[in-house]
Design an enzyme around this catalytic site. Structure first.
Site, mmCIF file in Angstrom:
data_model
loop_
_atom_site.group_PDB
_atom_site.id
_atom_site.type_symbol
_atom_site.label_atom_id
_atom_site.label_comp_id
_atom_site.label_asym_id
_atom_site.label_seq_id
_atom_site.Cartn_x
_atom_site.Cartn_y
_atom_site.Cartn_z
ATOM 1 C CE LYS A 67 -4.608 -1.296 1.281
ATOM 2 N NZ LYS A 67 -4.482 -2.731 1.641
ATOM 3 C CB SER A 320 -0.478 -8.259 -0.612
ATOM 4 O OG SER A 320 -1.224 -9.063 0.288
#
Ligand SMILES: *Cc1c(COP(=O)(O)O)cnc(C)c1O
Length: 347
Positions: A67, A320
């Site tokens: 992110k 991720s």
């Protein structure tokens, strides 16, 4: 649950809202803040799948999750005036951490609004990155209401977690790297919640290599994008708590960017149960020596459980993030049950 073939998109052009050029611009904007991440081979999964499988390690970002790419791009594009007032977001952790880190790099103020249900480890993690945490309410909606207030009353700039063209373009830089890092890339498997990650990657890869298959993986406990695509419009669903807590949350009934991107560019979506996520976290630790959170192990779970036919060729899995509560992680890798909501999960 079997593989759910919901969209057979053959779109050659990326969605109008985000283009390959936007992703290329993001790559330049985030340089020095977010890292280019390594790709490593995974022999065990390659054997299982019958094609070369590699892992794209977003866990090596300074914040432990991808992110940072989107947040860094959004922060980089703020005007001086906006930057002087600071930024704000409501986030279950990884986005908040990313916004705090990116803001600190630019030496601007970041306020992160979190509901009281967000795990303690993630709150501490946001603070460690230099963000000011404001704990409000018991839901994402209440945290978001506080964001809206700070934007309206104090003029802070909101950085959304996924439904924003700059954020999507930032996440898409992963696609640029993969196109270069993996020879003959045929499939990419991506954890999917709000769709910023998969949407950005799909924009870049479908433009550079139109034949690459883009497969999303969501938790069956809260597959909002999956249900929205089935319904043909953004919907809200009842969610259950998940080991992959970063995959929770809605896509927004007023979704502007990611629903359309997923509708056009995502080829398939796989839904995982909790035991599958648990086993993949354990597998990645045992075989690849990786620490991952539930969402971070989701793509590996889909391959490990044989849920995707990968006959097309070399496949990259997006690992991720790694922001997991240590007590929970130690229980998983030791094969002990973990309490998720009101259920005990074990692999
Ligand atoms: C946010 C997040 C995701 C999902 O990304 P979206 O852009 O919301 O689809 C996956 N894994 C981790 C670790 C995350 O933090």
């Amino acid at each position: 649950m079997s593989l759910n073939r919901i969209v057979t998109s053959s779109a050659r052009q990326p969605d109008g809202a985000v283009t390959l050029d936007d992703v290329r611009a993001a790559r330049d904007a985030i340089r020095g803040v977010a890292s280019e991440t390594p790709v490593i081979p995974c022999p065990e999964l390659s054997e299982r799948a019958g094609v070369p499988v590699s892992l794209k390690l977003e866990t090596t970002q300074p914040t432990g999750a991808f992110k940072l790419r989107g947040a860094a791009n959004a922060v980089a594009r703020l005007s001086e005036k906006q930057a002087a007032r600071g930024v704000v977001c409501a986030s279950t952790g990884n986005h908040g951490r990313a916004v705090a880190y990116a803001a600190r790099q630019r030496e601007i103020r970041a306020v992160v609004c979190l509901s009281s249900l967000v795990p303690a480890a993630k709150v501490a993690a946001v603070e460690a990155m230099g963000g000011t945490v404001r704990r409000v309410g018991r839901s994402q909606d209440e945290a978001q209401a506080e964001v809206d207030r700070l934007v309206a009353e104090e003029g802070l700039a909101e950085i959304p977690p996924f439904d924003d063209p700059l954020v999507v373009a930032g996440q898409g830089t992963i696609g640029l790297e993969l196109a270069r890092q993996v020879d003959d890339l045929a499939s990419v498997v991506v954890p999917l919640s709000g769709g910023g990650l998969i949407g950005g990657i799909a924009v870049a890869l479908k433009a550079l290599k139109p034949k690459v298959r883009v497969i999303g993986v969501s938790a069956a406990a809260g597959p909002t994008m999956f249900e929205s695509l089935r319904a043909g419009r953004p919907v809200a669903i009842d969610e259950r708590p998940s080991l992959a807590d970063s995959l929770g949350g809605g896509i927004g009934l007023e979704n502007r960017v990611t629903f359309e991107l997923c509708r056009r560019l995502v080829d398939d979506i796989v839904l995982l149960d909790e035991a599958e996520i648990y086993r993949a976290m354990r597998f990645l630790f045992e075989k690849a020596r990786l620490v991952t959170e539930g969402a971070g192990a989701a793509a590996a779970a889909a391959v490990l459980e044989g849920r995707i036919a990968l006959t097309a060729g070399p496949t990259a899995l997006i690992v991720s993030g790694n922001n997991v509560d240590m007590t929970e992680f130690l229980a998983v890798v030791s094969g002990r049950p973990v309490r998720i909501g009101d259920a005990d999960v074990i692999g």
